[in-house]
Motif scaffolding. Structure first.
Motif, PDB file in Angstrom:
ATOM      1  N   ILE A  71      93.796  78.210  13.673  1.00 38.04           N
ATOM      2  CA  ILE A  71      92.710  77.752  12.805  1.00 38.04           C
ATOM      3  C   ILE A  71      92.930  78.277  11.390  1.00 38.04           C
ATOM      4  N   GLU A  72      93.309  79.561  11.271  1.00 38.90           N
ATOM      5  CA  GLU A  72      93.565  80.164   9.955  1.00 38.90           C
ATOM      6  C   GLU A  72      94.657  79.421   9.199  1.00 38.90           C
ATOM      7  N   HIS A  73      95.620  78.856   9.939  1.00 42.42           N
ATOM      8  CA  HIS A  73      96.724  78.135   9.310  1.00 42.42           C
ATOM      9  C   HIS A  73      96.460  76.631   9.211  1.00 42.42           C
ATOM     10  N   GLY A  74      95.212  76.224   9.495  1.00 41.62           N
ATOM     11  CA  GLY A  74      94.851  74.815   9.375  1.00 41.62           C
ATOM     12  C   GLY A  74      95.383  73.942  10.485  1.00 41.62           C
ATOM     13  N   LEU A  75      95.787  74.530  11.602  1.00 41.66           N
ATOM     14  CA  LEU A  75      96.376  73.771  12.706  1.00 41.66           C
ATOM     15  C   LEU A  75      95.503  73.783  13.960  1.00 41.66           C
ATOM     16  N   GLY A  76      94.270  74.226  13.824  1.00 42.73           N
ATOM     17  CA  GLY A  76      93.413  74.455  14.982  1.00 42.73           C
ATOM     18  C   GLY A  76      93.098  73.257  15.839  1.00 42.73           C
ATOM     19  N   ASP A  77      93.126  72.052  15.254  1.00 42.66           N
ATOM     20  CA  ASP A  77      92.797  70.880  16.059  1.00 42.66           C
ATOM     21  C   ASP A  77      94.028  70.042  16.386  1.00 42.66           C
ATOM     22  N   GLU A  78      95.208  70.589  16.129  1.00 43.06           N
ATOM     23  CA  GLU A  78      96.459  69.900  16.464  1.00 43.06           C
ATOM     24  C   GLU A  78      97.093  70.552  17.680  1.00 43.06           C
TER      25      GLU A  78
END
Length: 106
Positions: A71-78
């Protein structure tokens, strides 16, 4: 995404508190084994159950840390396997998942 992050942080805090209780139990902070043999057998069985619960809790905590990192790296929903979006309904049920339902079944 923010709701999920807050939910994961709350879950992480709860799991850490649970681990502290498990560790206190395992270290006999509430006293040594009973002198009665039957009671010792029961306490030993309880230790095995607590040990198993502690292992499961640690595994779940690792998953939560991984999900928070993504989530911190912007990948939380991938999905970390195929890169496709994870169905929001799956994230609602398993907020710490990092894979889509298709990749989870493989």
């Amino acid at each position: 995404m923010t709701n999920r992050k807050a939910e994961l942080e709350t879950l992480r805090a709860d799991l850490k508190a649970r681990l502290s209780r498990f560790e206190a139990h395992q270290h006999r902070e509430d006293g040594a084994l009973d002198k009665d043999f039957e009671e010792q057998a029961t306490q030993t069985q309880n230790d095995e159950v607590v040990d198993s619960l502690e292992t499961e809790t640690r595994e779940e905590l690792v998953q939560i840390e991984r999900a928070l990192e993504r989530i911190e790296h912007g990948l939380g929903d991938e999905c970390e396997s195929c890169g496709e979006p994870i169905d929001p309904r799956r994230l609602q049920v398993l907020p710490y998942t990092t894979v889509c339902v298709d990749c989870a079944g493989e």
